[in-house]
Design a protein around this motif. Structure first.
Motif, short mmCIF file in Angstrom:
data_model
loop_
_atom_site.label_atom_id
_atom_site.label_comp_id
_atom_site.label_asym_id
_atom_site.label_seq_id
_atom_site.Cartn_x
_atom_site.Cartn_y
_atom_site.Cartn_z
N ALA A 160 -15.64 8.58 0.94
CA ALA A 160 -14.22 8.40 1.94
C ALA A 160 -13.36 8.20 1.11
CB ALA A 160 -14.20 8.40 3.03
N ARG B 119 -4.04 8.42 4.26
CA ARG B 119 -3.94 9.40 3.29
C ARG B 119 -2.84 9.92 3.69
NH1 ARG B 119 -8.51 11.58 1.25
NH2 ARG B 119 -10.66 10.79 1.84
N ALA C 193 -18.33 5.84 3.69
CA ALA C 193 -17.11 4.86 2.89
C ALA C 193 -17.27 5.68 1.92
CB ALA C 193 -17.82 3.63 2.99
N LEU D 47 -13.43 4.48 0.13
CA LEU D 47 -13.04 3.27 0.98
C LEU D 47 -12.92 1.92 0.62
CD1 LEU D 47 -13.76 4.71 4.30
CD2 LEU D 47 -11.54 4.28 3.29
N ASP E 180 0.88 -1.15 0.16
CA ASP E 180 -0.19 -0.27 0.75
C ASP E 180 0.48 1.38 0.07
OD1 ASP E 180 -2.41 -1.54 0.15
OD2 ASP E 180 -3.11 -0.95 2.38
N ARG F 29 -5.67 9.83 -1.29
CA ARG F 29 -6.14 8.37 -0.02
C ARG F 29 -4.63 7.56 -1.36
NH1 ARG F 29 -9.12 6.29 2.63
NH2 ARG F 29 -9.79 7.44 3.12
N LEU G 178 -11.21 -3.41 -1.07
CA LEU G 178 -11.10 -2.30 0.04
C LEU G 178 -9.94 -1.30 0.15
CD1 LEU G 178 -12.18 -4.11 3.63
CD2 LEU G 178 -13.43 -2.77 1.60
N ALA G 179 -10.00 -0.10 0.02
CA ALA G 179 -9.10 0.50 -0.35
C ALA G 179 -7.93 0.74 0.94
CB ALA G 179 -9.29 2.19 -0.70
N THR H 36 -13.42 0.37 -3.34
CA THR H 36 -13.16 -0.22 -4.91
C THR H 36 -13.51 -0.81 -5.79
OG1 THR H 36 -11.27 -0.87 -5.37
CG2 THR H 36 -11.20 1.41 -4.35
N PRO I 263 -6.37 2.00 4.03
CA PRO I 263 -7.02 3.69 4.56
C PRO I 263 -5.75 4.81 5.32
CG PRO I 263 -5.70 1.81 5.99
CD PRO I 263 -5.14 1.09 4.91
#
Length: 402
Positions: A337, A359, A334, A339, A33, A364, A354-355, A341, A357
Motif C-alpha cells: 500500500a 487515495r 503495508a 504506507l 497532505d 495515494r 508515514l504516507a 516511506t 492515508p
C-alpha cells in the motif's frame, strides 16, 4: 504520484501553522497532505515541544515530531518580540488559513487574535484550538490529551472490567480534534468560495473527547450509569473480539446471525451452539455471553491460528492476526500500500515517514516534503513571500527574531 502537486485539491491554499504539540499540527498536516502549502512557525531556540519528545532523528527532529509534521516547511520566529509579531502579521496577509493553540489570550497578546486579523482580512479562515470551551468558565485551563481522556470518560470505557481505567495507546483526543478541525477548515474554505467571507473555527479537546465516546456515551445515558467495560470484546456484538488459538491470538468478528451459524457449523464444528435458543440471535448471545464465550474459547484453543484464519475466511467471517506494531508496519500489506516511506535526511541519511492515508483517483497522496528541520525554510519563505533581503534577514537573526 503521476499528477503534479498543483493538481491536488488544496493547491494554492496557504496555511500558517502557529500551533504546536499535536492537535493543531495534525490539522495542518491533513491540509498539507491535501495539497495546501503549510508554513509552520516555531520558536528560534526550542521549536515545537515535540522536537524534544521520544526517539531522536537527526539534530532537531524526533519520531513524535515527524509523525505530525510531514508536508510542511518550518520557519523560526520569536513571537515574543515586536519584530516577530510584525512578520507574523505580514505572513497572515499572505495566507488563507491560520491555526493556533496558544494559551487563552495568547494570540491577542501577540496581535494575532482572530477579530483583529479578520477586520483587515475578512476572507481569513481562523482556527483556534483549546482545551475547553473558549466562552465557558474553564476557557483559561490548558488542554492535555490524558487529562481530557479522564474527564471525558474515555479511560472509564477502555481496558478490562477488573482492571483500573486505562488510557488509549495514542493521544486519541488530540488526533480526533485535529481531524475535526481539518474538516471544519475545509468546510469554511468551501463556504468562502460562495460568500467571500472566512470563519472563526473554535475546537475544544473536551468537546471532541466526549464525541469519541460515541455509542458508549449514548448507552451510558440510557442506563443512567457507566456501561460495563469489555476489554477486547465488543459491548453489543457477540462473539466479536480477540481470541487465543493454540499458537497465538487472532481477531474474530461475527457480525450477524448467519455468520454465527456458519462459524459454529464450518469453523468450530459445533452446530449445537447455533441451534441453542440462548445463542440464536445477537441480542440473546449478548445477554448470555458468560455461557457462550467459554465454550468458544475451549474450541478455539485446540486449533492453530492459520488454520482458523483460512476456515474463517472461507466461511466469509471477518478475521485477522494480532500483530505487533513493527510487524504491522513492515507487513507485506503495508508495503504494497506504500504506507511507510523513506525520506532523505541531512544528518540521519534517511528517515521513515508515514504516507498520507488518502487515495484520490486511484493514487495515494505523496509525501511532498519530509518533516522539516527547525527553521530550515526561514530564509526561503521570508524572501519569497515578504521580499526580505539577505541584509534584513541577517539583522533579524542577530536580534534573535529568526
Amino acid at each position: 504520484m503521476t499528477n503534479p502537486a498543483s493538481s491536488l485539491p488544496l493547491a494554492g491554499i496557504r496555511v500558517l501553522d502557529l500551533s504546536r504539540i499535536l492537535a493543531g499540527p495534525w490539522c495542518a498536516m491533513v491540509l498539507g497532505d491535501l495539497g495546501a502549502e503549510v508554513i509552520k512557525v516555531e520558536h528560534p531556540g526550542r521549536g515545537d515541544d515535540t522536537r524534544d519528545w521520544g526517539l531522536r532523528v537527526g539534530q532537531t527532529e524526533t519520531a513524535y515530531f515527524n509523525s505530525v509534521n510531514r508536508n510542511k516547511s518550518s520557519i523560526s520566529l520569536d513571537l515574543q518580540s515586536a519584530e516577530g509579531q510584525r512578520i507574523a502579521r505580514e505572513l497572515v496577509r499572505k495566507s488563507d488559513v491560520v491555526i493556533q493553540n496558544f494559551k487563552f489570550g495568547g494570540a491577542e497578546k501577540f496581535g494575532l487574535g482572530c477579530e483583529e486579523l479578520r477586520r483587515e482580512q475578512p476572507g481569513l479562515v481562523y482556527c483556534s484550538i483549546s482545551g475547553y470551551d473558549r466562552s465557558g468558565p474553564e476557557a483559561a485551563r490548558p488542554g492535555y490529551d490524558l487529562v481530557v481522556q479522564g474527564e471525558a470518560g474515555l479511560m472509564a470505557i477502555n481496558g478490562e472490567a477488573e482492571r483500573p481505567p486505562l488510557k488509549f495507546g495514542v493521544a486519541a483526543v488530540d488526533m480526533f480534534t485535529g481531524m475535526y478541525a481539518a474538516q471544519a477548515v475545509l468546510a469554511a474554505l468551501f463556504d468562502r468560495q460562495r460568500t467571500g467571507q472566512g470563519r472563526h473555527i473554535e475546537m475544544a479537546l473536551f468537546d471532541c473527547g466526549l464525541m469519541i465516546s460515541a455509542y458508549y456515551g449514548l448507552e451510558a445515558m440510557l442506563l443512567g450509569e457507566d456501561p460495563p467495560r469489555y476489554g477486547n470484546a465488543h459491548p453489543s456484538i457477540v462473539p466479536y473480539g480477540v481470541f487465543d488459538a493454540a499458537d497465538g491470538p487472532l481477531v474474530i468478528t461475527v457480525g450477524n446471525n448467519s455468520q454465527f451459524a456458519r462459524f459454529c457449523r464450518d469453523v468450530i464444528q459445533r452446530p449445537d451452539l447455533a441451534e441453542d435458543e440462548r445463542f440464536k440471535t445477537n441480542i440473546n448471545r449478548s445477554a448470555n455471553r458468560a455461557a457462550l464465550i467459554p465454550e468458544l474459547e475451549r474450541e478455539l484453543r485446540t486449533r492453530r491460528r492459520m488454520d482458523l484464519l483460512k476456515e474463517l475466511a472461507a466461511a466469509d467471517i471477518p478475521c485477522g492476526e494480532v500483530l505487533g506494531l513493527h510487524e504491522a508496519l513492515t507487513s507485506q500489506r503495508a508495503t504494497d500500500a506504500g504506507l511507510v516511506t523513506r525520506q532523505p535526511h541531512p544528518q540521519a541519511g534517511s528517515t521513515h515517514v508515514l504516507a498520507p492515508p488518502y487515495r484520490l483517483d486511484g493514487e495515494r497522496l505523496p509525501v511532498r516534503r519530509a518533516p522539516p528541520q527547525l527553521g530550515a525554510d526561514t530564509q526561503t519563505v521570508l524572501e519569497s513571500l515578504l521580499g526580505l533581503t539577505p541584509q534584513e534577514l541577517s539583522r533579524l537573526k542577530s536580534m534573535g527574531t529568526v
